[in-house]
Design a protein around this motif. Structure first.
Motif, PDB file in Angstrom:
ATOM      1  N   MET A 160      47.663  40.903  41.884  1.00  0.00           N
ATOM      2  CA  MET A 160      47.716  40.960  40.444  1.00  0.00           C
ATOM      3  C   MET A 160      46.620  40.062  39.883  1.00  0.00           C
ATOM      4  O   MET A 160      46.566  38.879  40.184  1.00  0.00           O
ATOM      5  CB  MET A 160      49.101  40.519  39.980  1.00  0.00           C
ATOM      6  N   ALA A 161      45.770  40.600  39.077  1.00  0.00           N
ATOM      7  CA  ALA A 161      44.673  39.839  38.492  1.00  0.00           C
ATOM      8  C   ALA A 161      45.159  39.058  37.286  1.00  0.00           C
ATOM      9  O   ALA A 161      46.084  39.453  36.607  1.00  0.00           O
ATOM     10  CB  ALA A 161      43.553  40.791  38.088  1.00  0.00           C
ATOM     11  N   GLY A 162      44.534  37.966  37.022  1.00  0.00           N
ATOM     12  CA  GLY A 162      44.885  37.178  35.849  1.00  0.00           C
ATOM     13  C   GLY A 162      44.860  35.695  36.168  1.00  0.00           C
ATOM     14  O   GLY A 162      44.765  35.287  37.316  1.00  0.00           O
ATOM     15  N   THR A 163      44.950  34.913  35.140  1.00  0.00           N
ATOM     16  CA  THR A 163      44.984  33.475  35.283  1.00  0.00           C
ATOM     17  C   THR A 163      46.408  33.041  35.597  1.00  0.00           C
ATOM     18  O   THR A 163      47.356  33.533  35.002  1.00  0.00           O
ATOM     19  CB  THR A 163      44.529  32.806  33.973  1.00  0.00           C
ATOM     20  N   THR A 164      46.555  32.124  36.528  1.00  0.00           N
ATOM     21  CA  THR A 164      47.884  31.601  36.830  1.00  0.00           C
ATOM     22  C   THR A 164      47.925  30.114  36.535  1.00  0.00           C
ATOM     23  O   THR A 164      46.936  29.401  36.694  1.00  0.00           O
ATOM     24  CB  THR A 164      48.276  31.831  38.310  1.00  0.00           C
ATOM     25  N   VAL A 165      49.073  29.670  36.066  1.00  0.00           N
ATOM     26  CA  VAL A 165      49.308  28.248  35.818  1.00  0.00           C
ATOM     27  C   VAL A 165      50.686  27.900  36.373  1.00  0.00           C
ATOM     28  O   VAL A 165      51.573  28.754  36.450  1.00  0.00           O
ATOM     29  CB  VAL A 165      49.233  27.886  34.318  1.00  0.00           C
ATOM     30  N   ASN A 166      50.856  26.658  36.764  1.00  0.00           N
ATOM     31  CA  ASN A 166      52.160  26.203  37.224  1.00  0.00           C
ATOM     32  C   ASN A 166      53.005  25.815  36.030  1.00  0.00           C
ATOM     33  O   ASN A 166      52.506  25.274  35.042  1.00  0.00           O
ATOM     34  CB  ASN A 166      52.017  25.020  38.176  1.00  0.00           C
ATOM     35  N   GLY A 167      54.287  26.102  36.126  1.00  0.00           N
ATOM     36  CA  GLY A 167      55.206  25.776  35.054  1.00  0.00           C
ATOM     37  C   GLY A 167      56.566  25.447  35.618  1.00  0.00           C
ATOM     38  O   GLY A 167      56.754  25.330  36.830  1.00  0.00           O
ATOM     39  N   LEU A 168      57.522  25.300  34.729  1.00  0.00           N
ATOM     40  CA  LEU A 168      58.888  25.007  35.111  1.00  0.00           C
ATOM     41  C   LEU A 168      59.810  25.956  34.352  1.00  0.00           C
ATOM     42  O   LEU A 168      59.635  26.162  33.147  1.00  0.00           O
ATOM     43  CB  LEU A 168      59.230  23.553  34.771  1.00  0.00           C
ATOM     44  N   ASP A 191      63.468  25.281  38.094  1.00  0.00           N
ATOM     45  CA  ASP A 191      62.745  25.884  39.201  1.00  0.00           C
ATOM     46  C   ASP A 191      61.250  25.858  38.905  1.00  0.00           C
ATOM     47  O   ASP A 191      60.844  26.238  37.799  1.00  0.00           O
ATOM     48  CB  ASP A 191      63.123  27.361  39.397  1.00  0.00           C
ATOM     49  N   PRO A 192      60.428  25.458  39.870  1.00  0.00           N
ATOM     50  CA  PRO A 192      58.984  25.576  39.666  1.00  0.00           C
ATOM     51  C   PRO A 192      58.606  27.067  39.667  1.00  0.00           C
ATOM     52  O   PRO A 192      59.178  27.857  40.436  1.00  0.00           O
ATOM     53  CB  PRO A 192      58.382  24.844  40.859  1.00  0.00           C
ATOM     54  N   VAL A 193      57.701  27.439  38.782  1.00  0.00           N
ATOM     55  CA  VAL A 193      57.266  28.837  38.705  1.00  0.00           C
ATOM     56  C   VAL A 193      55.750  28.893  38.598  1.00  0.00           C
ATOM     57  O   VAL A 193      55.099  27.942  38.174  1.00  0.00           O
ATOM     58  CB  VAL A 193      57.889  29.591  37.503  1.00  0.00           C
ATOM     59  N   GLU A 194      55.205  30.032  38.985  1.00  0.00           N
ATOM     60  CA  GLU A 194      53.795  30.306  38.795  1.00  0.00           C
ATOM     61  C   GLU A 194      53.730  31.371  37.709  1.00  0.00           C
ATOM     62  O   GLU A 194      54.249  32.469  37.859  1.00  0.00           O
ATOM     63  CB  GLU A 194      53.178  30.824  40.092  1.00  0.00           C
ATOM     64  N   VAL A 195      53.101  31.036  36.604  1.00  0.00           N
ATOM     65  CA  VAL A 195      53.023  31.927  35.451  1.00  0.00           C
ATOM     66  C   VAL A 195      51.703  32.692  35.525  1.00  0.00           C
ATOM     67  O   VAL A 195      50.633  32.090  35.615  1.00  0.00           O
ATOM     68  CB  VAL A 195      53.120  31.148  34.131  1.00  0.00           C
ATOM     69  N   VAL A 196      51.773  34.007  35.475  1.00  0.00           N
ATOM     70  CA  VAL A 196      50.593  34.863  35.471  1.00  0.00           C
ATOM     71  C   VAL A 196      50.398  35.356  34.050  1.00  0.00           C
ATOM     72  O   VAL A 196      51.282  35.993  33.472  1.00  0.00           O
ATOM     73  CB  VAL A 196      50.756  36.048  36.431  1.00  0.00           C
ATOM     74  N   ARG A 197      49.238  35.053  33.494  1.00  0.00           N
ATOM     75  CA  ARG A 197      48.995  35.446  32.105  1.00  0.00           C
ATOM     76  C   ARG A 197      48.069  36.614  32.034  1.00  0.00           C
ATOM     77  O   ARG A 197      47.197  36.782  32.807  1.00  0.00           O
ATOM     78  CB  ARG A 197      48.410  34.285  31.321  1.00  0.00           C
TER      79      ARG A 197
END
Length: 107
Positions: free
Chosen positions: A1-9, A101-107
């Motif tokens: 999946m293409a896109g920018t990812t950031v770590n979140g909660l 929960d730690p998550v990886e957010v794909v924008r």
């Protein structure tokens, strides 16, 4: 999946549909507090069946118990913003379950 990812909660709060805070549904109070705190977003999902601390099964198949279905409030944002919101939940004296929960957010 293409896109920018950031770590979140991800903050997930499980409450009963009938849980109240000053005559307002608890899930509504949580969403309004999250909005006022400037969090990225919140969603409420209604469960069709479940049980909690009292070990009674609630289901939408039984009309007499349909008023106490499980409700799940999900909030995802940066870790520091979510952790900064936790004192707001503490004020509510929740009986429900609160999970992070730690998550990886794909924008």
């Amino acid at each position: 999946m293409a896109g920018t990812t950031v770590n979140g909660l991800r903050l997930t709060v499980l409450v009963g549909e009938g849980d109240r805070w000053r005559h307002r549904p608890m899930y509504t109070e949580i969403v309004h507090r999250a909005h006022a705190a400037g969090l990225a977003g919140a969603s409420v999902l209604r469960g069709v069946e479940g049980f909690g601390t009292h070990s009674r099964i609630h289901t939408d198949r039984l009309l007499s118990l349909a008023e106490e279905l499980p409700m799940m409030v999900v909030i995802v944002d940066a870790e520091e913003r979510v952790r900064g919101f936790l004192p707001q939940l503490a004020e509510l004296s929740l009986e429900g379950l609160v999970m992070l929960d730690p998550v990886e957010v794909v924008r």
